[in-house]
Design a protein around this motif. Sequence first.
Motif, PDB file in Angstrom:
ATOM      1  N   PHE A  75       1.037  -1.132  -0.113  1.00 10.43           N
ATOM      2  CA  PHE A  75       0.173   0.068   0.115  1.00 10.43           C
ATOM      3  C   PHE A  75       0.750   1.418  -0.165  1.00 10.43           C
ATOM      4  N   ALA A  76       0.786   2.200  -1.031  1.00  3.54           N
ATOM      5  CA  ALA A  76       1.452   3.407  -1.033  1.00  3.54           C
ATOM      6  C   ALA A  76       0.647   4.489  -0.841  1.00  3.54           C
ATOM      7  N   SER A  77       1.036   5.532  -0.031  1.00  5.02           N
ATOM      8  CA  SER A  77       0.051   6.697   0.321  1.00  5.02           C
ATOM      9  C   SER A  77       1.236   7.865   0.542  1.00  5.02           C
ATOM     10  N   LYS A 130       3.188   0.735   3.163  1.00  2.00           N
ATOM     11  CA  LYS A 130       3.056  -0.280   4.282  1.00  2.00           C
ATOM     12  C   LYS A 130       2.982  -1.517   3.384  1.00  2.00           C
ATOM     13  N   GLU A 155      -1.344   9.609  -6.278  1.00  2.00           N
ATOM     14  CA  GLU A 155      -2.626   9.321  -5.704  1.00  2.00           C
ATOM     15  C   GLU A 155      -2.790   9.012  -4.204  1.00  2.00           C
ATOM     16  N   GLU A 156      -3.762   9.282  -3.689  1.00  2.00           N
ATOM     17  CA  GLU A 156      -3.996   9.168  -2.233  1.00  2.00           C
ATOM     18  C   GLU A 156      -3.562   7.727  -1.601  1.00  2.00           C
ATOM     19  N   GLN A 157      -4.022   6.718  -2.385  1.00  2.00           N
ATOM     20  CA  GLN A 157      -3.769   5.258  -2.316  1.00  2.00           C
ATOM     21  C   GLN A 157      -3.470   4.416  -3.411  1.00  2.00           C
ATOM     22  N   ALA A 213      -2.316   0.462  -4.363  1.00  2.00           N
ATOM     23  CA  ALA A 213      -2.334  -0.839  -3.893  1.00  2.00           C
ATOM     24  C   ALA A 213      -1.990  -1.851  -4.968  1.00  2.00           C
TER      25      ALA A 213
END
Lengths: 281, 287
Positions: A41-43, A48, A75-77, A79
């Motif tokens: 998960f990238a934010s 994470k 982006e906000e997230q 995955a």
Amino acid sequence: MLSTQRSDDDDQYMLVACLDNVRNVSTILKAIHFKDTATVFASPMGLKITVEDAKCVQANAFIQEAIFHHYVIKEEQLAFKINLTVLLECLTIFGSSSMPSGNTSLKMCYAGYGCPLILMLEEEGVLTDCNIKTLEPDDVLDFDFCSSNVINKIIMKSECLKEVFSELDVTSDILQILMSPDHPYLQFSTFGNAGSTHSSFPKDSEMVESFQCSQTQTNRYKISLLKPSVKALALSTRISIRTDDRGFLSLQYMIQTEDGQICFVEYYCSPDEEVDHNEES
Amino acid sequence: MKFRGKIMDPNCIHHFSNVVNTISKLVKTCIMRITEDKVFFILSERVNDGGAQIWCELPQSHFFDEFAMEGVSAESNEIYLEVAPDLLVRSLRTAHSAKWVKVKLTKKNFPCLTIEVDLPSGSVHQRLVIHDIPVSVVARKHWPDFTEPEMPRFDVSIAMPQMRLLKNVVDKMKNLSNYVSLSANNSGEMKVSVETDMASISTHFQNLFNPSWNKDNTQTQAPMSQDRDPQEFATSRVDIRRFAQFLNSQQVNPDRVICNVVHHRMLHFFLLHDDVSLQYFLPVVSR
């Protein structure tokens, strides 16, 4: 100097992250490498990486954006699922960490859904490009572990637990953890072929930094699920042990990278179903 | 048939051991060919087993203080033995502090290569250690199987990059794939890559030396005639375990290891260290 990719080319990517010492990332990931696949998960806060097993245990590695000297995400997230074994082989392509003769730099790029994860590593003028397939991310478990349900919490120096965990009796199916405001305060027990073993830590031990236990709780967890956490423990300087009202266990490890930055790894584990929690010891 | 040689210089003992050690890391058995002037270690694998070939040549005068041989016949004054180099390595391991080492062809109940090592024992006495290594004598009719392979007509000739990084990279790649592609061009670039369903990984080396070769296969400093686009890569895909084995067999850093690439046919490695030459022919793995 990093590879020749100009910053204009980076426009095509949803995520670009660079750091000078790839070991700051590979070491943390090794601490959660107990299954072949992981979900990334990238934010804007960082990365994470989650690994799960048997729907009972989950490990998360947090690599915050400050670890990278360049971190741009559009982006906000984001995955994706990826083969963690292959990812680690690529991150350590120039050799495993034990002989740090030079620094290997890393540039990580991801162009979005369906695109591969691209890694560019450089050591001593030699470049390695890796192109790793990404897969549809699975839903990850939500252990629903929140501070308000935490019954017992202990923060300790990792040192003393390293021995306990590396010597866990593997003939025991379970690891029992007792946490209590009263003696024996914190106790780890195994029940193996040769008998039972108990390791206790008094609350006033100099290893214990914080002791907040309101209720006596005894919980049992499958040793096979917790064994992988030993890797994270070995790397860590401090550990926080928490149990909630369902007997779920949260282990949080504070890890210092080679360059002195702090990263966290956490393990969540559900109690072994065959036993009632909150048994008297 | 007779063979007797004595090595008395500790450096020569050490060097000879290194050569045998290198060979032992590449093959389980090989042919040891003894002539008046040279000792050779040869491998000529059947195509079904991979078709790899090794040709290692040592000038005997460089190692032996005493050397006498009598081949199969006057016209064929050579000896061909099939030997397990690992056994040679083990017996030579005792020789690092030896005064001298003797290598002899003997007959116990079967033909042997006997290694005699004279070791110091205390300040006064000497201790003699004798190893008998079983060998088989290769009959004259099979000798044509072990002729020196021709230097291939290569597309690109390039010096290998520093072994440490390359070894590490290939050892990792070995975990991901059974095959590795090596590509090189005449602009000093080399790429080593693997490709699987899951990932493709490619390591690039630059600023490598492209040697030039004379027609007689000696190296020259003069630039090669450029009828080939210097940027164009020649590639061969080979068995990764063999390639990793070759990289890991390098005991001492030779002056230079040259890699000749025959596009989609084979990799030819050539190294020269202190008068000992080693050639390793690694054919491509068929798709």
